[in-house]
Design an enzyme around this catalytic site. Structure first.
Site, mmCIF file in Angstrom:
data_model
loop_
_atom_site.group_PDB
_atom_site.id
_atom_site.type_symbol
_atom_site.label_atom_id
_atom_site.label_comp_id
_atom_site.label_asym_id
_atom_site.label_seq_id
_atom_site.Cartn_x
_atom_site.Cartn_y
_atom_site.Cartn_z
ATOM 1 N N ASP A 137 0.899 -1.276 -0.084
ATOM 2 C CA ASP A 137 -0.110 -0.088 -0.237
ATOM 3 C C ASP A 137 0.880 1.308 0.167
ATOM 4 O O ASP A 137 1.508 1.924 0.991
ATOM 5 C CB ASP A 137 -0.788 0.062 1.232
ATOM 6 C CG ASP A 137 -2.000 1.196 1.358
ATOM 7 O OD1 ASP A 137 -1.656 2.235 0.554
ATOM 8 O OD2 ASP A 137 -2.475 1.366 2.047
ATOM 9 N N HIS A 138 1.178 1.914 -1.164
ATOM 10 C CA HIS A 138 1.902 2.883 -1.583
ATOM 11 C C HIS A 138 1.272 4.115 -2.008
ATOM 12 O O HIS A 138 0.316 3.821 -2.899
ATOM 13 C CB HIS A 138 3.078 2.641 -2.041
ATOM 14 C CG HIS A 138 4.376 2.159 -1.386
ATOM 15 N ND1 HIS A 138 5.553 2.725 -1.266
ATOM 16 C CD2 HIS A 138 4.187 1.004 -0.476
ATOM 17 C CE1 HIS A 138 6.305 2.114 -0.352
ATOM 18 N NE2 HIS A 138 5.645 0.851 -0.029
ATOM 19 N N THR A 169 3.626 1.486 10.807
ATOM 20 C CA THR A 169 3.713 2.889 11.292
ATOM 21 C C THR A 169 3.986 3.866 10.018
ATOM 22 O O THR A 169 4.192 4.915 10.294
ATOM 23 C CB THR A 169 4.706 3.029 12.344
ATOM 24 O OG1 THR A 169 5.929 2.529 12.126
ATOM 25 C CG2 THR A 169 4.239 2.541 13.703
ATOM 26 N N GLY A 170 4.467 3.056 9.058
ATOM 27 C CA GLY A 170 4.471 3.865 7.951
ATOM 28 C C GLY A 170 5.918 4.393 7.446
ATOM 29 O O GLY A 170 6.584 4.390 8.337
ATOM 30 N N GLU A 171 5.897 5.183 6.402
ATOM 31 C CA GLU A 171 7.194 5.816 6.180
ATOM 32 C C GLU A 171 6.714 7.059 5.453
ATOM 33 O O GLU A 171 5.663 7.437 4.873
ATOM 34 C CB GLU A 171 8.049 4.970 4.611
ATOM 35 C CG GLU A 171 8.221 3.807 5.018
ATOM 36 C CD GLU A 171 7.250 2.742 4.592
ATOM 37 O OE1 GLU A 171 6.264 3.267 3.711
ATOM 38 O OE2 GLU A 171 7.113 1.453 4.948
ATOM 39 N N ASN A 203 5.292 7.767 1.646
ATOM 40 C CA ASN A 203 3.768 8.133 1.408
ATOM 41 C C ASN A 203 3.199 9.051 2.078
ATOM 42 O O ASN A 203 1.960 9.376 1.726
ATOM 43 C CB ASN A 203 3.498 6.515 1.661
ATOM 44 C CG ASN A 203 4.270 5.480 0.646
ATOM 45 O OD1 ASN A 203 4.177 5.775 -0.540
ATOM 46 N ND2 ASN A 203 4.851 4.399 1.596
ATOM 47 N N GLY A 262 11.510 -3.395 15.568
ATOM 48 C CA GLY A 262 12.178 -3.442 16.778
ATOM 49 C C GLY A 262 11.239 -3.805 18.146
ATOM 50 O O GLY A 262 10.193 -4.379 17.874
ATOM 51 N N THR A 268 9.611 -8.694 7.441
ATOM 52 C CA THR A 268 10.483 -9.170 6.347
ATOM 53 C C THR A 268 11.722 -9.846 6.440
ATOM 54 O O THR A 268 12.404 -10.137 5.387
ATOM 55 C CB THR A 268 10.597 -8.119 5.389
ATOM 56 O OG1 THR A 268 11.204 -6.885 6.176
ATOM 57 C CG2 THR A 268 9.217 -7.288 5.004
#
Length: 317
Positions: free
Chosen positions: A37-38, A104-106, A109, A173, A190
């Protein structure tokens, strides 16, 4: 027994190609689908980024495989109420064969709306609140919410599946793994590293999914060239992957990643033994589900080879 799925890369393929891959994966005997999802691809060479919820709707009409988003960020770019509605509709269309994978995303995006990109600890707090909001909306009840990060005013979702979709949480983490165990029904990662998985399983009995990428090609060298050109930016280390805001920035950082690093990181070529060994790492680590994406144009050959040779060998143990 481990289930094996195919990973649909929205950063690299348009919607029609993604639906084609989904149908080919079902025909080849894959058990399920992941889909990214990007809003942006990681770099310009990848060149695509269709709206994931539209693609899921098309997949629901084209094949019967379960689908997991890997992963959706329900905090900054998209309000959790909208994610809740989209996920509920997807679950209905898929006949309750849908898992909402979240993370939590990047910044890549999420920065597009102009909102500040929070530090990691705040993003995790936002994710916790977002999952709470999503689950409340899936009850079909009227929800008013005055939270730290999100507000809802008399919101109600009318189209809901027979049962709420599971929520799997991406974690790398210790803090995010703890959150996956506390707010999620399952875990997404991953890496075949067994230590994070063991940490999750100390806290939860939920299932664990993992995904990886390979590059099927006539030769290993051609595969390395393709993988490095399209996904060399995956080698950008540490927190950079979460804070760089544009594909241009990833391309600049990706100049530090060498071709040899890509060769070591990605299984390339058409050696079936090498592909079996790659996925076996995840099986040996104890993952319940393993998803594999193909980098580059040879996805038809890859899917066919996996159906005929790779998956049967993995399932035979």
């Amino acid at each position: 027994m481990t289930r094996f799925g195919y990973f649909l890369l929205c950063e690299e393929h348009g919607p029609r190609a993604l639906v084609e891959q989904a149908t080919l994966a079902e025909q080849a005997g894959f058990d399920a689908l992941w889909i990214s999802d990007h809003f942006h691809p990681w770099n310009h060479a990848q060149g695509e980024s269709p709206f994931v919820w539209s693609v899921i709707g098309a997949i629901a009409q084209a094949c019967d495989l379960p689908v997991t988003t890997a992963v959706t960020c329900p905090t900054v770019r998209t309000h959790p109420a909208i994610v809740a509605q989209a996920a509920a509709t997807s679950a209905v269309m898929l006949g309750d064969r849908f898992v909402l994978g979240v993370g939590t995303g990047e910044a890549l995006n999420e920065h597009i709306t102009g909102e500040p990109w929070p530090p990691a600890a705040i993003r995790l707090e936002m994710l916790r609140e977002a999952v709470e909001v999503i689950r409340r909306l899936w009850t079909g009840e009227v929800v008013t919410h005055r939270g730290t990060y999100f507000q809802l005013d008399q919101a109600q979702i009318y189209t809901t599946p027979t049962s709420p979709p599971p929520v799997y949480v991406s974690g790398f983490g210790p803090d995010s793994i703890r959150a996956a165990a506390e707010i999620g029904d399952g875990y997404i990662t991953t890496s075949p590293d067994p230590e994070p998985l063991a940490r999750f399983r100390e806290l939860s009995s939920g299932p664990a999914q993992a995904g990886t990428k390979v590059c099927w090609a006539p030769t290993a060298d051609e595969g390395v060239e393709i993988a490095h050109r399209l996904w060399g930016t995956s080698g950008v280390p540490g927190e950079l992957a979460q804070v760089l805001p544009t594909p241009q920035h990833f391309e600049q950082a990706g100049e530090l990643v060498t071709t040899e690093q890509t060769r070591k990181a990605v299984t390339c070529g058409n050696d079936v033994d090498a592909h079996v060994a790659k996925l076996q790492e995840f099986v040996d680590a104890g993952f319940d589900e393993v998803y594999v994406a193909n980098i580059g144009p040879h996805y038809r050959e890859m899917i066919a080879a996996y159906g005929e040779q790779v998956l049967p060998r993995l399932r035979a143990g």
